[in-house]
Design an enzyme around this catalytic site. Sequence first.
Site, PDB file in Angstrom:
ATOM      1  N   HIS A 293      54.489  60.812 -19.202  1.00 53.04           N
ATOM      2  CA  HIS A 293      53.962  59.547 -18.716  1.00 53.04           C
ATOM      3  C   HIS A 293      55.074  58.673 -18.134  1.00 53.04           C
ATOM      4  CE1 HIS A 293      51.938  55.514 -19.548  1.00 53.04           C
ATOM      5  NE2 HIS A 293      51.615  55.956 -18.367  1.00 53.04           N
TER       6      HIS A 293
ATOM      7  N   ARG B  35      38.193  69.073  -1.692  1.00 54.82           N
ATOM      8  CA  ARG B  35      37.861  70.320  -2.391  1.00 54.82           C
ATOM      9  C   ARG B  35      36.978  69.967  -3.571  1.00 54.82           C
ATOM     10  NH1 ARG B  35      43.548  70.369  -1.969  1.00 54.82           N
ATOM     11  NH2 ARG B  35      44.249  71.793  -0.342  1.00 54.82           N
TER      12      ARG B  35
ATOM     13  N   ARG C 234      34.058  69.751   1.438  1.00 53.92           N
ATOM     14  CA  ARG C 234      33.893  71.197   1.550  1.00 53.92           C
ATOM     15  C   ARG C 234      33.009  71.684   0.404  1.00 53.92           C
ATOM     16  NH1 ARG C 234      39.074  74.905   0.993  1.00 53.92           N
ATOM     17  NH2 ARG C 234      38.792  74.380  -1.187  1.00 53.92           N
TER      18      ARG C 234
ATOM     19  N   GLU D 197      38.793  80.145   8.942  1.00 54.40           N
ATOM     20  CA  GLU D 197      39.916  80.621   8.132  1.00 54.40           C
ATOM     21  C   GLU D 197      39.889  82.128   7.926  1.00 54.40           C
ATOM     22  OE1 GLU D 197      39.634  78.972   4.168  1.00 54.40           O
ATOM     23  OE2 GLU D 197      37.458  78.957   4.245  1.00 54.40           O
TER      24      GLU D 197
ATOM     25  N   ASN E 111      46.104  78.548   5.397  1.00 56.28           N
ATOM     26  CA  ASN E 111      46.549  79.392   4.292  1.00 56.28           C
ATOM     27  C   ASN E 111      45.750  80.694   4.258  1.00 56.28           C
ATOM     28  OD1 ASN E 111      48.025  77.127   3.879  1.00 56.28           O
ATOM     29  ND2 ASN E 111      47.233  76.672   1.838  1.00 56.28           N
ATOM     30  N   ASP E 112      44.419  80.577   4.261  1.00 59.51           N
ATOM     31  CA  ASP E 112      43.595  81.785   4.275  1.00 59.51           C
ATOM     32  C   ASP E 112      43.666  82.498   5.622  1.00 59.51           C
ATOM     33  OD1 ASP E 112      42.764  82.061   1.711  1.00 59.51           O
ATOM     34  OD2 ASP E 112      40.856  81.002   1.952  1.00 59.51           O
TER      35      ASP E 112
ATOM     36  N   ARG F 266      50.346  86.483   0.094  1.00 58.45           N
ATOM     37  CA  ARG F 266      51.614  85.756  -0.016  1.00 58.45           C
ATOM     38  C   ARG F 266      52.231  85.914  -1.398  1.00 58.45           C
ATOM     39  NH1 ARG F 266      49.851  79.447   0.010  1.00 58.45           N
ATOM     40  NH2 ARG F 266      51.826  79.294   1.071  1.00 58.45           N
TER      41      ARG F 266
ATOM     42  N   CYS G 126      43.693  71.968   8.091  1.00 58.59           N
ATOM     43  CA  CYS G 126      43.895  71.423   6.756  1.00 58.59           C
ATOM     44  C   CYS G 126      44.801  72.309   5.903  1.00 58.59           C
ATOM     45  CB  CYS G 126      42.565  71.174   6.060  1.00 58.59           C
ATOM     46  SG  CYS G 126      41.546  72.638   5.906  1.00 58.59           S
TER      47      CYS G 126
END
Lengths: 567, 87
Positions: free
Chosen positions: A185, A292, A328, A427, A450-451, A461, A498
């Site tokens: 924290h 997401r 999404r 993607e 990424n995809d 990856r 994105c």
Amino acid sequence: MKGIGVSAGIGIGKILLVEEHSVEYTPKQVEDAVAEKSRFRNSVEQFCNNTRVQAEALRKSAGDKEAEIMLGHISIVNDPFLLGEVEKLIDAGQCAESSFDSMCEMFISIFSAAEDDLTKQRATDVRDVRTGVLSILLGIKEVKLSDVPEGTVICVKELTPSMIAEIKKENIAGILTETGSTTSHSAILARVMEIPAVMSVPDIMTSAENGSVVILDGSKGTVIISPDEAQIADYTEKREKLLREIRELQKYRGKPTVSADGTEYELVCNIGKPDDAAKALEFDGEGVGLFRTEFLFMDKTSVPSEDEQFAEYKKAAMILGSRPLIIRTLDIGGDKDIPYLGLAKEENPFMGFRAIRYCLKNRDLFRIQLRAILRASAFGNISIMFPLITCVEEVREGKALVEQLKAELTEQGIEFDRNIKVGIMTETAAAGIIADLLARESDFFSIGTNDLTGYTMAADRGNSDVSYLYSALQPAVLRMIRSIITAARNNNIPVGMCGEAAADPLMIPLLISFGLTEFSVSAPSILRVRKCISDWTKEKADEITDKVMSLATESEVREYLSSVIVA
Amino acid sequence: MVSKVLTVPNAQGFHMRPASVFAGAMGKYPCNVFINFNGNKYNAKSTLNLIAACMKCGSEIELVCDGDQEEAALAEGAKMIEDGFGE
């Protein structure tokens, strides 16, 4: 010396060793339990008053959430069970100090032994409360961190929220602690207050001396005690450079995202929770390009209800107001499992039953989510986005379901945005190849690099034997991105990105040249990407892109881009 | 004495905020309120006890109220848990 860098920035200053006030006492027997209980009650009351003052100070320096946590100390000390047990011990003849101490100790050991971090962190809060109340009982004057001179580096075994509450951040050059880590924290607080901090520095309390000069690097975790002149000069320069960069980036705050020749772009954030929408705005994002929704489904025992999902989507929409919010739909499967959905183990999950494929086969679940999103669309500027599209039928089926649910809501007299946009993630390699066909059926595209990189290169990856293939700068991936953007432009629909590549300075000129219209990045990257975009004209970006698209290998592309772009 | 078996629905379980809100709400009732979980009995008016119990999402617990206004306490407590503390 080396610790864990938890709050970025370079601090140079003089050490102030903050000894935990010794709250040692000699336990004694008390005869007059009534008087002792009243002494105890008074101390608790005074503690609560002090805490309220500290919480308000923290509200100003670190925000409401931190203040609420501080106020939680009041509810700890007023815990009826704790107070009851303490009074029982006092009745049995123990002094207030040892009665309260032993009860706190009990909870500290229970919380410390817990398996989850959240509960473990509560031990710090109880410790803080114990020190506070015992100091009052013993009449010990607390160390006043509020009075320290400018350029102080606070050095402490464990940094407690109440210490941070006292701090005037303009006087503190850095924080060093013996315990704690990135998720503590106090580390979060240091980041919020933008104070460089290194934690878990071994034996710092014994190896450092009051007044010694110290350098700390909050990104690398480096600590140099009594540095030589060359080191001081070196780090002073680094520090100035960092501060200049930060100041430089601040110039872009509140400004539109425009290229050097005046083309305007949309610069938005990727988020995973409704609260992150506030963070997106705090970092000056212009909205959300990817929300997401998996988090809503994780850590649950069953599918969250329509009302539950509606509340979360609405919350994000309300935070963003008229700014865009692209939600999404559920993207599970692949590496993201949700136990109660009963997904079968697959030989090849990334090629399997996931995302839109799963949702179209599990209509009940999909309907709940789409209805919740539609209902939330009455409260903001929401768009729907389907993940992992590979063929036109998926878009049609998804859109047909949205239309059906719109009719249902209309019939039921429930409000929603009648013009809600429905777009897709491009993607997969298939989506890239038929982007022209998909563009006719979609209101917008969002390229998930990424995809897209993984599916185009057929490379994981995470597998170190093939990860060298995994790069968005591979000629194959660049061609895929170009054809997706071209298809979108030919059909006059917006096209965003994105994935991580959207924030890559090497990629940005290519995206400008291809004609991308929206960049969706992580919140802390916003200002940096805005600056990057402002550096380019279309003409200059085209020139570089032409050259890049003539190169045959990833390493040639990377080498060329690195030579012309000074990041 | 009245009681009800419940499942903790919210992702974080009885962490700081839910625990203190719940303990605060139960504190208003004159009856004793406790939670049976994992073979232990916890004072449900105590935030610290609730946190110490480490009740997670999906944990099955029994909420027990005993004394004056036990029905009302049980109704309010059960509703708070079932609603996931509004999280």
